[in-house]
Design a protein around this motif. Structure first.
Motif, mmCIF file in Angstrom:
data_model
loop_
_atom_site.group_PDB
_atom_site.id
_atom_site.type_symbol
_atom_site.label_atom_id
_atom_site.label_comp_id
_atom_site.label_asym_id
_atom_site.label_seq_id
_atom_site.Cartn_x
_atom_site.Cartn_y
_atom_site.Cartn_z
ATOM 1 N N GLY A 1 -3.105 -0.946 -5.367
ATOM 2 C CA GLY A 1 -4.331 -1.352 -4.839
ATOM 3 C C GLY A 1 -4.767 -1.258 -3.355
ATOM 4 O O GLY A 1 -6.035 -1.222 -3.069
ATOM 5 N N ASP A 2 -3.795 -1.659 -2.609
ATOM 6 C CA ASP A 2 -4.175 -1.400 -1.113
ATOM 7 C C ASP A 2 -4.712 -0.015 -0.746
ATOM 8 O O ASP A 2 -5.715 0.124 -0.026
ATOM 9 N N ALA B 1 -9.007 -2.554 -12.847
ATOM 10 C CA ALA B 1 -8.756 -0.957 -13.109
ATOM 11 C C ALA B 1 -7.373 -0.597 -13.230
ATOM 12 O O ALA B 1 -6.883 0.129 -14.220
ATOM 13 N N LEU B 2 -6.445 -1.173 -12.596
ATOM 14 C CA LEU B 2 -5.016 -1.065 -12.493
ATOM 15 C C LEU B 2 -4.502 -1.570 -13.811
ATOM 16 O O LEU B 2 -3.511 -0.954 -14.203
ATOM 17 N N ALA C 1 -12.721 5.879 -9.667
ATOM 18 C CA ALA C 1 -12.400 6.842 -10.407
ATOM 19 C C ALA C 1 -11.437 7.728 -9.652
ATOM 20 O O ALA C 1 -10.093 8.128 -9.994
ATOM 21 N N ARG C 2 -11.750 8.461 -8.505
ATOM 22 C CA ARG C 2 -11.281 9.431 -8.109
ATOM 23 C C ARG C 2 -10.249 8.957 -7.205
ATOM 24 O O ARG C 2 -9.033 9.646 -7.189
ATOM 25 N N ALA C 3 -10.432 7.737 -6.594
ATOM 26 C CA ALA C 3 -9.176 7.302 -5.744
ATOM 27 C C ALA C 3 -8.233 6.936 -6.612
ATOM 28 O O ALA C 3 -7.084 6.851 -6.196
ATOM 29 N N LEU C 4 -8.368 6.553 -7.919
ATOM 30 C CA LEU C 4 -7.384 6.130 -8.825
ATOM 31 C C LEU C 4 -6.455 7.261 -8.985
ATOM 32 O O LEU C 4 -5.141 7.319 -8.885
ATOM 33 N N ALA D 1 2.227 -8.004 -13.026
ATOM 34 C CA ALA D 1 1.611 -7.868 -11.558
ATOM 35 C C ALA D 1 1.641 -9.221 -10.701
ATOM 36 O O ALA D 1 2.012 -9.026 -9.581
ATOM 37 N N ALA D 2 1.769 -10.256 -11.245
ATOM 38 C CA ALA D 2 2.128 -11.632 -10.637
ATOM 39 C C ALA D 2 3.670 -11.877 -10.733
ATOM 40 O O ALA D 2 3.997 -12.891 -10.170
ATOM 41 N N GLY D 3 4.532 -10.938 -11.121
ATOM 42 C CA GLY D 3 5.725 -11.238 -10.866
ATOM 43 C C GLY D 3 6.374 -11.979 -12.224
ATOM 44 O O GLY D 3 7.468 -12.591 -11.959
ATOM 45 N N ARG D 4 5.876 -12.342 -13.216
ATOM 46 C CA ARG D 4 6.260 -12.936 -14.338
ATOM 47 C C ARG D 4 6.622 -11.943 -15.587
ATOM 48 O O ARG D 4 5.954 -10.976 -15.730
#
Length: 342
Positions: free
Chosen positions: A26-27, A43-44, A67-70, A275-278
């Motif tokens: 994401g960063d 998107a992720l 899309a390209r950055a992904l 993604a939230a650690g759960r």
């Protein structure tokens, strides 16, 4: 150590790695898609949920850039297809070519047989060409001359379309819209982010300079981890199904979200939880994902459209009408406080 406790320990050790990868991706993407972190994270979620993504917005808001950055962040194989009215289905899936030297046909794979397919302006191709994506989006394979060819993993179609300029376009049919896990809109950037973009440094495009954060192999492993290690309790799954069913009962729709919508909600909720650690999904995961997962699956009645209603309004009504299950600790507290029947 029992097999179940061993599996639980493995899941707990993998969760921080997944969190770190998700955050780093994401960063990295936000370096070029500025001020849109919520959309980037969604998107992720689609990527790790093995779903496909439809980006619908006006020109110049960064749909293709996202899309390209992904693709650049993953170091995965990526092919971009510019959809035009003269594009043929074989231009997407591939074709068998006869070779006189050997006297047989050789399959020449099309651009869809890759990790990330960027389908630019998908609504500008004919329905026949659009339908060439149906099989590969649902089953992960294409069939040419009776022979099936599987796609590599991970596999995601990131399609873009412009909802304003409809001249010469072919709107996607409901059956194909239903194949997309989410429909997202980036919208215009805030003032500060737009200034950052406008005053960006010269040189090669910023997307081309993004470092690779994770390989396709890592993404495939994390995808399998999320699918098997993140639990969805039956009340949470029941909540997702009730939300989808509520859209079908709405007087404002001709067609509500089908079973594929509730399945998509649960798949996406697993990723959001990880993604939230759960290692478990909660009702809030389902609530947060309801709009991007369900809105493109709804067909409004003419009266609702004339009244200015949108699919997001129908989903909001469903969220307000359907009670979410309470967390287990709240259930226990309520049971403890309940008067004892004599």
């Amino acid at each position: 150590m029992s097999q179940s406790s061993s599996a639980s320990g493995s899941a707990n050790s993998a969760l921080p790695l997944f969190q770190e990868c998700f955050q780093a991706l994401g960063d990295n993407i936000e370096r070029v898609v500025k001020g849109k972190r919520e959309v980037v994270d969604l998107a992720l979620v689609a990527l790790f949920a093995e779903g496909h993504l439809l980006l619908e917005d006006v020109p110049g808001t960064g749909k293709t850039t996202l899309a390209r950055a992904l693709a650049a962040s993953l170091g995965a194989d990526c092919r971009r297809i510019q959809f035009t009215p003269d594009l043929l289905p074989s231009d997407i899936t591939g074709v068998s070519v006869f070779r006189p030297q050997s006297g047989d046909f050789v399959f020449m794979p099309g651009p869809v047989l890759t990790n990330i397919v960027v389908a630019d302006e998908i609504n500008r191709a004919s329905p026949k060409t659009q339908s060439a994506l149906l099989e590969v989006m649902e089953e992960g394979r294409v069939t040419v001359d009776g022979t099936a060819h599987g796609v590599p993993r991970p596999f995601i179609v990131v399609a873009t379309q412009n909802p304003v300029d409809m001249a010469g376009t072919y709107p996607l049919p409901e059956a194909q819209l239903d194949r997309f896990l989410m429909r997202l809109s980036l919208g215009y950037p805030d003032h500060t982010s737009e200034v950052d973009v406008a005053c960006g440094d010269s040189g090669p495009p910023a997307v081309d300079r993004l470092p690779v954060i994770a390989t396709a192999h890592h993404v495939a492993e994390f995808t399998g981890f999320v699918r098997t290690a993140v639990a969805v309790a039956r009340p949470v799954g029941d909540y997702a199904v009730r939300l989808a069913a509520a859209t079908r009962r709405s007087p404002h729709v001709r067609l509500g979200a089908g079973p594929r919508g509730s399945v998509a909600l649960v798949r996406a909720a697993r990723v959001r939880a990880a993604a939230a650690g759960r290692a478990y999904a909660v009702p809030d995961d389902v609530k947060a994902l309801a709009a991007p997962v369900l809105t493109h699956r709804l067909l409004l009645t003419p009266d609702a459209e004339l009244a200015g209603m949108g699919a997001a309004d129908v989903v909001a009504d469903a969220l307000a009408a359907v009670d979410a299950p309470r967390p287990l600790h709240e259930e226990r507290e309520a049971a403890r406080r309940a008067p004892v029947k004599r």
